[in-house]
Design a protein around this motif. Structure first.
Motif, PDB file in Angstrom:
ATOM      1  N   LYS A 104       0.834  -1.201   0.000  1.00  0.00           N
ATOM      2  CA  LYS A 104       0.000   0.000   0.000  1.00  0.00           C
ATOM      3  C   LYS A 104       0.878   1.264   0.000  1.00  0.00           C
ATOM      4  O   LYS A 104       0.643   2.212  -0.759  1.00  0.00           O
ATOM      5  CB  LYS A 104      -0.880  -0.029   1.266  1.00  0.00           C
ATOM      6  N   VAL A 105       1.872   1.260   0.846  1.00  0.00           N
ATOM      7  CA  VAL A 105       2.789   2.404   0.951  1.00  0.00           C
ATOM      8  C   VAL A 105       3.600   2.549  -0.342  1.00  0.00           C
ATOM      9  O   VAL A 105       3.791   3.653  -0.859  1.00  0.00           O
ATOM     10  CB  VAL A 105       3.708   2.237   2.194  1.00  0.00           C
ATOM     11  N   LEU A 107       2.715   1.673  -3.327  1.00  0.00           N
ATOM     12  CA  LEU A 107       1.821   2.214  -4.367  1.00  0.00           C
ATOM     13  C   LEU A 107       1.628   3.710  -4.182  1.00  0.00           C
ATOM     14  O   LEU A 107       1.659   4.471  -5.150  1.00  0.00           O
ATOM     15  CB  LEU A 107       0.470   1.492  -4.315  1.00  0.00           C
ATOM     16  N   LYS A 108       1.453   4.115  -2.946  1.00  0.00           N
ATOM     17  CA  LYS A 108       1.238   5.544  -2.670  1.00  0.00           C
ATOM     18  C   LYS A 108       2.500   6.347  -3.025  1.00  0.00           C
ATOM     19  O   LYS A 108       2.431   7.359  -3.718  1.00  0.00           O
ATOM     20  CB  LYS A 108       0.876   5.721  -1.193  1.00  0.00           C
ATOM     21  N   ARG A 109       3.644   5.858  -2.563  1.00  0.00           N
ATOM     22  CA  ARG A 109       4.880   6.628  -2.778  1.00  0.00           C
ATOM     23  C   ARG A 109       5.286   6.695  -4.244  1.00  0.00           C
ATOM     24  O   ARG A 109       6.021   7.581  -4.649  1.00  0.00           O
ATOM     25  CB  ARG A 109       6.023   6.005  -1.965  1.00  0.00           C
ATOM     26  N   SER A 111       3.077   6.617  -6.803  1.00  0.00           N
ATOM     27  CA  SER A 111       1.923   6.926  -7.665  1.00  0.00           C
ATOM     28  C   SER A 111       2.167   8.109  -8.588  1.00  0.00           C
ATOM     29  O   SER A 111       1.661   8.132  -9.707  1.00  0.00           O
ATOM     30  CB  SER A 111       0.686   7.172  -6.810  1.00  0.00           C
ATOM     31  N   LYS A 112       2.929   9.092  -8.139  1.00  0.00           N
ATOM     32  CA  LYS A 112       3.110  10.287  -8.972  1.00  0.00           C
ATOM     33  C   LYS A 112       4.340  10.213  -9.864  1.00  0.00           C
ATOM     34  O   LYS A 112       4.526  11.045 -10.743  1.00  0.00           O
ATOM     35  CB  LYS A 112       3.165  11.535  -8.092  1.00  0.00           C
ATOM     36  N   LYS A 125      -1.236  -2.168  -9.070  1.00  0.00           N
ATOM     37  CA  LYS A 125      -1.252  -2.937  -7.823  1.00  0.00           C
ATOM     38  C   LYS A 125      -0.769  -4.375  -8.078  1.00  0.00           C
ATOM     39  O   LYS A 125       0.105  -4.888  -7.373  1.00  0.00           O
ATOM     40  CB  LYS A 125      -2.671  -2.928  -7.238  1.00  0.00           C
ATOM     41  N   SER A 149       7.757   1.651   6.178  1.00  0.00           N
ATOM     42  CA  SER A 149       6.345   2.022   5.966  1.00  0.00           C
ATOM     43  C   SER A 149       5.863   3.111   6.915  1.00  0.00           C
ATOM     44  O   SER A 149       5.177   4.035   6.506  1.00  0.00           O
ATOM     45  CB  SER A 149       5.432   0.809   6.136  1.00  0.00           C
TER      46      SER A 149
END
Ligand code: S3P
Length: 171
Positions: A104-105, A107-109, A111-112, A125, A149
């Protein structure tokens, strides 16, 4: 001795590496940056125009070069230690620290970021989960692992410094 940072994309290798080098008064190197300088191209461009195999060849050359240095903190690309020869070279004069994070982390980190060709997928994912699965056994070869994380960069650095101190016999 060198300190080598490995681990999946988005686990903080660059940020942590820079801060760790500063704290320990060591030089800082980033193999992805060295590849880009050598090739005069950004990583996505190298992947697109010359392919991953070519990228891995340049990565291998750069790893061999940096492995012979001393007193450097070296952040490596997330796929570098998948090649046995790279891991062996880095281990010769280096302690290998693996940074990890939960999917999850990650993917978030990431994403941009547009600069990670391996994560360019409709289903990012599944891509992350599948690569993590393929790579787990390689990252497990590190001397020490920190799950970043839930940690601030300074806390990750502290844990690494603590590990190195214990390893060299300090308290
Ligand atoms: C890769 C990770 C990237 C870069 C290249 C391939 C990988 O570095 O070397 O896109 O195979 O995991 P970061 O881990 O610094 O993003």
């Amino acid at each position: 001795m060198n300190i080598i940072l490995t681990g999946f994309m988005g686990t903080g290798k660059t940020l942590v590496g820079k801060e760790l080098a500063k704290g320990l008064k060591m030089s800082y190197l980033d193999t992805d940056k060295l590849i880009e300088n050598r090739e005069k191209a950004k990583i996505p461009q190298i992947f697109q125009e010359k392919g991953e195999d070519y990228f891995r060849k340049v990565e291998n050359k750069i790893i061999k070069e940096v492995s012979s240095l001393d007193r450097c903190v070296i952040s490596t690309g997330g796929g570098a230690i998948l090649k046995k020869e790279n891991l062996a070279a880095l281990k010769r004069k280096g302690v290998i620290i693996c940074l990890s994070a939960n999917p999850k982390v990650i993917l978030k980190r990431t994403s941009k970021s547009q600069n990670r060709p391996l994560l360019k997928s409709k289903d990012r994912k599944s891509q992350v989960l599948s690569l993590l699965g393929q790579r787990r056994s390689f990252y497990e070869k590190a001397d020490f692992e920190v799950d970043t994380s839930e940690l601030a960069t300074s806390e990750v650095v502290e844990r690494i410094v603590d590990f190195l101190r214990k390893k060299s016999g300090g308290s």
